[in-house]
Design a protein around this motif. Structure first.
Motif, PDB file in Angstrom:
ATOM      1  N   GLU A  58      23.783  86.686  33.158  1.00 36.67           N
ATOM      2  CA  GLU A  58      22.437  87.249  33.188  1.00 36.67           C
ATOM      3  C   GLU A  58      21.875  87.229  34.621  1.00 36.67           C
ATOM      4  OE1 GLU A  58      19.700  86.566  29.455  1.00 36.67           O
ATOM      5  OE2 GLU A  58      19.020  85.287  31.090  1.00 36.67           O
ATOM      6  N   HIS A  73      13.326  82.728  36.874  1.00 36.98           N
ATOM      7  CA  HIS A  73      14.156  82.836  35.662  1.00 36.98           C
ATOM      8  C   HIS A  73      15.360  81.893  35.761  1.00 36.98           C
ATOM      9  CE1 HIS A  73      14.999  85.417  32.053  1.00 36.98           C
ATOM     10  NE2 HIS A  73      16.081  84.663  32.116  1.00 36.98           N
ATOM     11  N   HIS A  77      16.631  78.568  33.463  1.00 38.89           N
ATOM     12  CA  HIS A  77      18.013  78.356  32.997  1.00 38.89           C
ATOM     13  C   HIS A  77      18.536  76.983  33.450  1.00 38.89           C
ATOM     14  CE1 HIS A  77      19.060  82.951  32.732  1.00 38.89           C
ATOM     15  NE2 HIS A  77      18.332  82.540  31.713  1.00 38.89           N
ATOM     16  N   HIS A 112      12.844  81.870  24.576  1.00 36.34           N
ATOM     17  CA  HIS A 112      13.330  82.400  25.851  1.00 36.34           C
ATOM     18  C   HIS A 112      13.677  83.891  25.730  1.00 36.34           C
ATOM     19  CE1 HIS A 112      15.095  82.312  29.826  1.00 36.34           C
ATOM     20  NE2 HIS A 112      16.230  82.806  29.358  1.00 36.34           N
ATOM     21  N   ASP A 117      13.291  86.654  28.658  1.00 28.26           N
ATOM     22  CA  ASP A 117      14.290  87.713  28.764  1.00 28.26           C
ATOM     23  C   ASP A 117      13.665  89.090  28.562  1.00 28.26           C
ATOM     24  OD1 ASP A 117      16.184  85.845  29.304  1.00 28.26           O
ATOM     25  OD2 ASP A 117      17.157  85.914  27.348  1.00 28.26           O
TER      26      ASP A 117
HETATM   27 FE   LIG Z   1      17.549  84.222  30.320  1.00 29.63          FE
END
Ligand SMILES: [Fe+2]
Length: 149
Positions: A58, A73, A77, A112, A117
């Motif tokens: 991602e 982001h 993670h 998330h 996302d």
């Molecule tokens: Fe993500």
């Protein structure tokens, strides 16, 4: 926990990976009930591995499309992977963390997907379209020059 239409963010490759993570979470829940520690350990490891490679995938995609919020982001993670590893360590020490872990995972994943996302979808889509258009233009140019040079 079943996959729902609202979990899809509309980018197939990502949706597929999210489903896979949900499968792991469900598998963890199934064997948590049956209670075989070695099995739990196995699924836990697969789950963490898969989640980490999904995050890398991602982040790579977001880097390619110059997503402006990539650093935050990625921060989310990283923090999540850290928490997963803490759970893994506690599990290895013999603590019964499966229940908490299942709850954390299912809540975190859905949250998330639906918020963090979902936020990058437009940026990815716009940049993909722009990218494809440039590809076409380049192709068009070479075709043009082949005919007229
Ligand atoms: Fe993500």
């Amino acid at each position: 926990m079943e996959w729902q239409e609202s979990f899809n963010i509309g980018i197939d490759v990502i949706d597929h990976q999210h489903r896979q993570i949900l499968d792991y979470i469900n598998r963890l829940e199934e064997i948590r009930v049956s209670g075989h520690r070695s099995k739990i350990q196995e699924v836990l490891e697969d789950l963490i591995d898969y989640t980490q490679s999904h995050f890398s995938f991602e982040e790579n995609l977001l880097m390619q499309v110059n997503y402006q919020y990539l650093p935050s982001h990625k921060g989310i993670h990283d923090l999540f992977v850290k928490r997963l590893n803490e759970y893994r360590q506690r599990f290895e020490k013999g603590e019964a963390v499966e229940n908490d872990l299942y709850r954390l995972l299912s809540k975190w994943l859905i949250n998330h997907i639906q918020h963090d996302d979902q936020d990058y979808v437009d940026a990815v889509r716009d940049n993909m379209i722009r990218y494809l258009r440039t590809q076409e233009e380049t192709k068009g140019k070479s075709w043009f020059s082949r005919i007229f040079s």
